[in-house]
Motif scaffolding. Structure first.
Motif, PDB file in Angstrom:
ATOM      1  N   HIS A 196       3.924 -33.176  16.678  1.00  0.00           N
ATOM      2  CA  HIS A 196       2.758 -33.796  17.344  1.00  0.00           C
ATOM      3  C   HIS A 196       1.785 -34.445  16.358  1.00  0.00           C
ATOM      4  O   HIS A 196       1.644 -35.649  16.355  1.00  0.00           O
ATOM      5  CB  HIS A 196       2.051 -32.806  18.281  1.00  0.00           C
ATOM      6  N   ASP A 248      10.590 -33.502  22.263  1.00  0.00           N
ATOM      7  CA  ASP A 248       9.899 -32.241  22.550  1.00  0.00           C
ATOM      8  C   ASP A 248      10.674 -31.485  23.632  1.00  0.00           C
ATOM      9  O   ASP A 248      11.671 -31.964  24.168  1.00  0.00           O
ATOM     10  CB  ASP A 248       8.435 -32.464  22.953  1.00  0.00           C
ATOM     11  N   GLN A 258      13.954 -25.093  27.263  1.00  0.00           N
ATOM     12  CA  GLN A 258      13.022 -25.584  28.284  1.00  0.00           C
ATOM     13  C   GLN A 258      13.685 -26.491  29.312  1.00  0.00           C
ATOM     14  O   GLN A 258      13.074 -26.835  30.328  1.00  0.00           O
ATOM     15  CB  GLN A 258      11.829 -26.275  27.623  1.00  0.00           C
ATOM     16  N   TRP A 303      -0.621 -24.538  30.499  1.00  0.00           N
ATOM     17  CA  TRP A 303       0.814 -24.789  30.690  1.00  0.00           C
ATOM     18  C   TRP A 303       1.618 -23.667  30.012  1.00  0.00           C
ATOM     19  O   TRP A 303       2.511 -23.068  30.605  1.00  0.00           O
ATOM     20  CB  TRP A 303       1.101 -26.174  30.097  1.00  0.00           C
ATOM     21  N   LEU A 304       1.271 -23.365  28.751  1.00  0.00           N
ATOM     22  CA  LEU A 304       1.984 -22.316  28.019  1.00  0.00           C
ATOM     23  C   LEU A 304       1.786 -20.951  28.677  1.00  0.00           C
ATOM     24  O   LEU A 304       2.731 -20.181  28.836  1.00  0.00           O
ATOM     25  CB  LEU A 304       1.496 -22.246  26.570  1.00  0.00           C
ATOM     26  N   TYR A 351      11.589 -20.282  19.669  1.00  0.00           N
ATOM     27  CA  TYR A 351      10.623 -19.280  19.210  1.00  0.00           C
ATOM     28  C   TYR A 351      10.493 -18.083  20.155  1.00  0.00           C
ATOM     29  O   TYR A 351       9.555 -17.302  20.040  1.00  0.00           O
ATOM     30  CB  TYR A 351       9.250 -19.935  18.964  1.00  0.00           C
ATOM     31  N   HIS A 354       4.124 -26.479  15.199  1.00  0.00           N
ATOM     32  CA  HIS A 354       3.285 -27.386  15.991  1.00  0.00           C
ATOM     33  C   HIS A 354       1.927 -27.447  15.292  1.00  0.00           C
ATOM     34  O   HIS A 354       1.346 -26.390  14.973  1.00  0.00           O
ATOM     35  CB  HIS A 354       3.034 -26.823  17.392  1.00  0.00           C
ATOM     36  N   LEU A 397      -2.007 -28.205  27.516  1.00  0.00           N
ATOM     37  CA  LEU A 397      -1.136 -27.275  26.786  1.00  0.00           C
ATOM     38  C   LEU A 397      -1.398 -25.790  27.023  1.00  0.00           C
ATOM     39  O   LEU A 397      -0.469 -25.039  27.336  1.00  0.00           O
ATOM     40  CB  LEU A 397      -1.197 -27.583  25.281  1.00  0.00           C
ATOM     41  N   SER A 435       7.981 -30.322  28.924  1.00  0.00           N
ATOM     42  CA  SER A 435       6.813 -31.202  28.751  1.00  0.00           C
ATOM     43  C   SER A 435       7.264 -32.638  28.504  1.00  0.00           C
ATOM     44  O   SER A 435       6.549 -33.421  27.899  1.00  0.00           O
ATOM     45  CB  SER A 435       5.936 -30.719  27.593  1.00  0.00           C
ATOM     46  N   PHE A 469      -2.152 -20.696  17.169  1.00  0.00           N
ATOM     47  CA  PHE A 469      -2.668 -19.714  18.132  1.00  0.00           C
ATOM     48  C   PHE A 469      -1.616 -18.688  18.575  1.00  0.00           C
ATOM     49  O   PHE A 469      -1.862 -17.885  19.464  1.00  0.00           O
ATOM     50  CB  PHE A 469      -3.240 -20.436  19.364  1.00  0.00           C
ATOM     51  N   CYS A 477       5.357 -20.576  15.243  1.00  0.00           N
ATOM     52  CA  CYS A 477       5.221 -21.505  16.371  1.00  0.00           C
ATOM     53  C   CYS A 477       4.001 -22.427  16.333  1.00  0.00           C
ATOM     54  O   CYS A 477       4.146 -23.644  16.382  1.00  0.00           O
ATOM     55  CB  CYS A 477       5.248 -20.703  17.664  1.00  0.00           C
ATOM     56  N   SER A 478       2.815 -21.845  16.268  1.00  0.00           N
ATOM     57  CA  SER A 478       1.586 -22.668  16.322  1.00  0.00           C
ATOM     58  C   SER A 478       0.424 -21.784  15.881  1.00  0.00           C
ATOM     59  O   SER A 478       0.515 -20.552  15.958  1.00  0.00           O
ATOM     60  CB  SER A 478       1.358 -23.186  17.746  1.00  0.00           C
ATOM     61  N   HIS A 537      12.836 -28.087  22.314  1.00  0.00           N
ATOM     62  CA  HIS A 537      12.981 -26.668  22.669  1.00  0.00           C
ATOM     63  C   HIS A 537      14.060 -26.678  23.740  1.00  0.00           C
ATOM     64  O   HIS A 537      13.762 -26.864  24.931  1.00  0.00           O
ATOM     65  CB  HIS A 537      11.670 -26.093  23.233  1.00  0.00           C
ATOM     66  N   SER A 579       5.873 -36.175  25.699  1.00  0.00           N
ATOM     67  CA  SER A 579       5.202 -34.890  25.851  1.00  0.00           C
ATOM     68  C   SER A 579       3.688 -35.052  25.714  1.00  0.00           C
ATOM     69  O   SER A 579       2.908 -34.458  26.472  1.00  0.00           O
ATOM     70  CB  SER A 579       5.726 -33.918  24.792  1.00  0.00           C
ATOM     71  N   GLU A 628      -1.940 -30.544  17.879  1.00  0.00           N
ATOM     72  CA  GLU A 628      -1.433 -31.097  19.151  1.00  0.00           C
ATOM     73  C   GLU A 628      -2.573 -31.334  20.132  1.00  0.00           C
ATOM     74  O   GLU A 628      -2.546 -32.315  20.869  1.00  0.00           O
ATOM     75  CB  GLU A 628      -0.381 -30.138  19.748  1.00  0.00           C
TER      76      GLU A 628
END
Ligand SMILES: Nc1nc2[nH]c(O)nc2c(=O)[nH]1
Length: 447
Positions: free
Chosen positions: A267, A318, A67, A84-85, A124, A230, A81, A322, A206, A203-204, A64, A292, A233
């Protein structure tokens, strides 16, 4: 057409035995020379590689770039994670177009100087005003001369619908799909030697809706581009999938039509034996991100078992919030060490780690034209010197590069063009880039 002879390297990473040189012509490796034989036809230029270890250009399968502006940010230190996010989303919501250009250039430069010739990025975040983020990344890659796979990331499941990200950073499904199609039509190149490719990357679990997962799979199939996300992870993500969908992660992936070649997962840590077999049978790629995974304490990818099951396995630095670096050869060392911790010293050799970083990564990104030193493939190479204190007294060069901790390539070539010479990127004012990037990082953090 210029013919370049890379002559008698100190060592060379190649599937074929006895190779003592190679010829580069028209952007490709045209000839492998064995047992000190000279090229069949005269060459215009000879590069004396007696001090260089030559490996295929390293492939970074997940990043990313933006970042790099939030490295070691106090609000995100020492966390796993999800928190952190949650602490970083509001900061990233302040990204501007010039920050995207600077962070992409800086991350790419860092990758190149550490031996990378092909890099994937997962962008993203598209807050208002940042619609051109991926177009700006294309420009940065073209300026520096590195191959890229730029993935159009997306987030469509905000907090109010049970997702993790705040509403300010999610987009509607139609906006995502329209822009995805525009980017593929504008930038995606096909065929051997492609410099810019696109892929789609909700993205993921969630942060996206199942609808965007399914629609992205359809669009990727329509345009024959890759699919990336992702997955597996953290155990928090696994719990989210069970609670939200009533499914484990691989069942969820299956339910949205992603279990197929061309899909690659960042991951891929928390899979059980049955899931590994299913991923392998479906030829789903996995990008192992050792640094990461250690920084966020996410767990250890079962890389050897995934590879044995049939998954292409590659490596990724990554995002630089991270890791927090983008050093590709450093990541190869970390992969070797972390996988040894999981499987034992005898089960993971330096050659396994080099394979993940080269041909494994190329396979993950769906590229058969790079990742190995072989006649007919792209001349994508990384050349390392062993003229630093850290290497003194070492014996087996390919092992020493990882065990002694190589940090920088001396030369890098992409499609027959030198992109790094004497440890520098020709034409890049790296001090100005750093000064501007530092300033952008401060501005972003102060917003
Ligand atoms: N390591 C990371 N994992 C992620 N999951 C997610 O949704 N975003 C990220 C990310 O930026 N890094």
């Amino acid at each position: 057409m210029t013919r370049l002879w890379i002559k008698q390297p100190l060592d060379l990473l190649c599937d074929e035995d006895g190779v003592t040189g190679l010829v580069v012509e028209g952007g490709c490796i045209s000839e492998l020379l064995t047992h000190d034989k000279p090229p069949a036809q005269p060459c215009d230029v000879t590069f004396d590689a007696r001090e260089h270890v030559v490996v295929p250009g390293l492939v970074n399968c997940h990043h990313h770039f933006y970042q790099t502006l939030t490295r070691a940010l106090p609000a995100a230190l020492n966390q796993e994670l999800f928190s952190w996010l949650k602490n970083l989303y509001p900061v990233w919501a302040g990204l501007t177009p010039s920050m995207i250009s600077l962070s992409s250039e800086l991350a790419l430069a860092e990758l190149m100087l550490s031996g990378c010739t092909l890099a994937a990025d997962h962008h993203y975040l598209f807050p208002q005003g940042l619609e051109s983020a991926i177009d700006l990344q294309v420009a940065a890659a073209q300026k520096l001369g590195i191959r890229v796979v730029l993935t159009r990331g997306s987030m469509s499941l905000g907090e109010k619908d049970g997702g993790l990200p705040p509403q300010t950073v999610v987009q509607t499904e139609q906006t995502i799909l329209d822009d995805s199609e525009r980017l593929i039509r504008t930038h995606h190149q096909t065929g051997d030697g492609a410099m810019v490719q696109m892929a789609l990357a909700p993205c993921s679990p969630f942060s996206v809706t199942t609808e965007i997962m399914r629609a992205s799979a359809d669009l990727a199939a329509q345009y024959q581009v890759g699919l990336h996300t992702h997955l597996a992870e953290t155990l928090d993500e696994e719990a989210f999938c069970l609670q939200q969908f009533g499914l484990r992660t691989v069942d969820y992936l299956d339910s949205v039509n992603w279990l197929r070649p061309g899909t690659w997962l960042a991951h891929g840590i928390h899979f059980n034996d049955e899931e590994i077999a299913r991923l392998g049978a479906a030829k789903v790629g996995v990008c192992h991100c050792p640094c990461s995974n250690m920084v966020l304490a996410s767990g250890i990818c079962r890389a050897c078992e995934l590879e044995a099951a049939g998954c292409p396995v590659g490596l990724g630095v990554d995002g630089s919030a991270s890791n927090d670096g983008s050093n590709m050869v450093g990541e190869v060392r970390q992969a070797m060490m972390l996988q040894r911790l999981r499987y034992g010293a005898a089960a993971v050799s330096h050659l396994d780690a080099w394979r993940w970083a080269t041909q494994g990564g190329a396979a993950v990104l769906g590229r058969s034209d790079t990742g190995r030193i072989a006649a007919g493939l792209q001349a994508d190479l990384a050349l390392f010197k062993m003229d630093e204190l850290r290497f003194s007294g070492s014996h087996e060069p390919l092992a020493a590069l990882l065990l002694c901790g190589a940090q920088k390539a001396d030369r890098v070539m992409v499609g027959g063009e030198w992109t790094v010479i004497d440890g520098e990127i020709p034409g890049l004012d790296r001090h100005k880039l750093m000064a501007d990037h530092w300033q952008a990082a401060r501005t972003l953090a102060d917003r």
